[in-house]
Design a protein around this motif. Sequence first.
Motif, PDB file in Angstrom:
ATOM      1  N   VAL A 115     -42.654  -0.942   6.052  1.00 25.74           N
ATOM      2  CA  VAL A 115     -42.327  -0.587   4.663  1.00 25.74           C
ATOM      3  C   VAL A 115     -42.409  -1.812   3.764  1.00 25.74           C
ATOM      4  CG1 VAL A 115     -40.452   0.210   3.165  1.00 25.74           C
ATOM      5  CG2 VAL A 115     -40.958   1.427   5.279  1.00 25.74           C
ATOM      6  N   LEU A 116     -41.862  -2.947   4.215  1.00 25.85           N
ATOM      7  CA  LEU A 116     -41.916  -4.167   3.407  1.00 25.85           C
ATOM      8  C   LEU A 116     -43.348  -4.612   3.146  1.00 25.85           C
ATOM      9  CD1 LEU A 116     -39.086  -6.552   4.609  1.00 25.85           C
ATOM     10  CD2 LEU A 116     -39.424  -5.593   2.357  1.00 25.85           C
ATOM     11  N   SER A 117     -44.181  -4.577   4.179  1.00 25.78           N
ATOM     12  CA  SER A 117     -45.565  -5.021   3.981  1.00 25.78           C
ATOM     13  C   SER A 117     -46.339  -4.043   3.104  1.00 25.78           C
ATOM     14  CB  SER A 117     -46.258  -5.227   5.326  1.00 25.78           C
ATOM     15  OG  SER A 117     -46.268  -4.036   6.065  1.00 25.78           O
ATOM     16  N   ALA A 118     -46.080  -2.750   3.233  1.00 21.33           N
ATOM     17  CA  ALA A 118     -46.762  -1.775   2.369  1.00 21.33           C
ATOM     18  C   ALA A 118     -46.381  -1.991   0.906  1.00 21.33           C
ATOM     19  CB  ALA A 118     -46.433  -0.351   2.810  1.00 21.33           C
ATOM     20  N   ILE A 119     -45.104  -2.231   0.652  1.00 18.59           N
ATOM     21  CA  ILE A 119     -44.654  -2.489  -0.723  1.00 18.59           C
ATOM     22  C   ILE A 119     -45.254  -3.788  -1.248  1.00 18.59           C
ATOM     23  CG2 ILE A 119     -42.620  -3.069  -2.108  1.00 18.59           C
ATOM     24  CD1 ILE A 119     -41.066  -1.043  -0.353  1.00 18.59           C
ATOM     25  N   TYR A 120     -45.290  -4.812  -0.417  1.00 12.72           N
ATOM     26  CA  TYR A 120     -45.858  -6.102  -0.828  1.00 12.72           C
ATOM     27  C   TYR A 120     -47.349  -5.971  -1.149  1.00 12.72           C
ATOM     28  CZ  TYR A 120     -47.238 -10.970  -0.663  1.00 12.72           C
ATOM     29  OH  TYR A 120     -47.756 -12.185  -0.972  1.00 12.72           O
ATOM     30  N   ILE A 121     -48.076  -5.279  -0.290  1.00 15.63           N
ATOM     31  CA  ILE A 121     -49.513  -5.107  -0.518  1.00 15.63           C
ATOM     32  C   ILE A 121     -49.759  -4.258  -1.757  1.00 15.63           C
ATOM     33  CG2 ILE A 121     -51.632  -4.127   0.458  1.00 15.63           C
ATOM     34  CD1 ILE A 121     -50.509  -4.956   3.223  1.00 15.63           C
ATOM     35  N   TYR A 122     -48.946  -3.229  -1.975  1.00 17.36           N
ATOM     36  CA  TYR A 122     -49.077  -2.427  -3.186  1.00 17.36           C
ATOM     37  C   TYR A 122     -48.849  -3.286  -4.425  1.00 17.36           C
ATOM     38  CZ  TYR A 122     -48.495   1.232  -6.617  1.00 17.36           C
ATOM     39  OH  TYR A 122     -48.640   2.010  -7.732  1.00 17.36           O
ATOM     40  N   GLY A 123     -47.910  -4.214  -4.332  1.00 13.71           N
ATOM     41  CA  GLY A 123     -47.657  -5.119  -5.446  1.00 13.71           C
ATOM     42  C   GLY A 123     -48.834  -6.034  -5.741  1.00 13.71           C
ATOM     43  N   ILE A 124     -49.629  -6.323  -4.744  1.00 13.79           N
ATOM     44  CA  ILE A 124     -50.803  -7.163  -4.957  1.00 13.79           C
ATOM     45  C   ILE A 124     -51.902  -6.388  -5.688  1.00 13.79           C
ATOM     46  CG2 ILE A 124     -52.710  -8.325  -3.762  1.00 13.79           C
ATOM     47  CD1 ILE A 124     -50.642  -9.163  -1.655  1.00 13.79           C
ATOM     48  N   TYR A 125     -52.162  -5.160  -5.248  1.00 14.86           N
ATOM     49  CA  TYR A 125     -53.236  -4.374  -5.853  1.00 14.86           C
ATOM     50  C   TYR A 125     -52.847  -3.763  -7.195  1.00 14.86           C
ATOM     51  CZ  TYR A 125     -56.108  -4.624  -1.680  1.00 14.86           C
ATOM     52  OH  TYR A 125     -56.884  -5.067  -0.658  1.00 14.86           O
ATOM     53  N   ARG A 126     -51.597  -3.381  -7.379  1.00 11.89           N
ATOM     54  CA  ARG A 126     -51.099  -2.771  -8.623  1.00 11.89           C
ATOM     55  C   ARG A 126     -52.040  -1.679  -9.118  1.00 11.89           C
ATOM     56  NH1 ARG A 126     -50.244  -8.438 -11.288  1.00 11.89           N
ATOM     57  NH2 ARG A 126     -52.421  -8.005 -11.573  1.00 11.89           N
ATOM     58  N   PHE A 127     -52.071  -0.583  -8.396  1.00 12.29           N
ATOM     59  CA  PHE A 127     -53.024   0.488  -8.680  1.00 12.29           C
ATOM     60  C   PHE A 127     -52.732   1.250  -9.959  1.00 12.29           C
ATOM     61  CE2 PHE A 127     -53.880   0.147  -4.081  1.00 12.29           C
ATOM     62  CZ  PHE A 127     -55.237  -0.083  -4.183  1.00 12.29           C
ATOM     63  N   ARG A 128     -51.589   1.063 -10.543  1.00  9.18           N
ATOM     64  CA  ARG A 128     -51.280   1.802 -11.770  1.00  9.18           C
ATOM     65  C   ARG A 128     -51.323   0.915 -13.009  1.00  9.18           C
ATOM     66  NH1 ARG A 128     -46.157   5.352 -10.386  1.00  9.18           N
ATOM     67  NH2 ARG A 128     -46.335   5.733 -12.599  1.00  9.18           N
ATOM     68  N   THR A 129     -51.786  -0.320 -12.862  1.00 11.42           N
ATOM     69  CA  THR A 129     -51.928  -1.201 -14.022  1.00 11.42           C
ATOM     70  C   THR A 129     -53.408  -1.429 -14.298  1.00 11.42           C
ATOM     71  OG1 THR A 129     -51.836  -3.185 -12.654  1.00 11.42           O
ATOM     72  CG2 THR A 129     -49.755  -2.393 -13.590  1.00 11.42           C
ATOM     73  N   ALA A 130     -53.720  -1.638 -15.530  1.00  8.14           N
ATOM     74  CA  ALA A 130     -55.112  -1.750 -15.970  1.00  8.14           C
ATOM     75  C   ALA A 130     -55.599  -3.191 -15.877  1.00  8.14           C
ATOM     76  CB  ALA A 130     -55.256  -1.225 -17.390  1.00  8.14           C
TER      77      ALA A 130
END
Length: 185
Positions: free
Chosen positions: A152-167
Amino acid sequence: MKYNNPDAFAEESETEYETRKSVESQSATGFMFGIGVLLFLAFKIAVIFGIYFYAGFMLSKKLCGEDTGQFRIWALTLLFTYLIFCIIYFFKGIVIGLRAKKSNLWIVPWAVCILVCCIAPAFIVKSFVATMLNLKEKQDLAYSVISWFVFVLSAIYIYGIYRFRTADAPRLLYWSYAFGLRVSL
């Protein structure tokens, strides 16, 4: 002075010796911290880019065959890895464009991006941590809790890197992101 501290210089006083040893200790601590940061950076790169680099490598070996030269395989690996990232950021552009149009269809490419970019690398990290734990403890509740917590921690961290909901997108991949944005608008 030599008797108490065998590594002291002959003409060095006690305070000079303590100051020198303190500076040496701080230097060693800084060096070890730097090595730790480099190892963490290498692990981060391996987790985030490793799966795509491996996919590019497998594609290049499949297309070129086993008898192809190493330079050609590595060049194609880099090309295929870049193309995989272009596809990811194309989908990110579609997500941003569909969200701007207030369409609920943005959830489909967003879910694909989350599965490919966050969940798959998080499983790799979970497997890595699971192998570091003792094999006898795999049936233990603590083993499951620790491994899923790391997932869960790594998934959240990786999501924070890609930021799929920011332009935003990296400069090298911005053309792909902009194309996805144009297609969805």
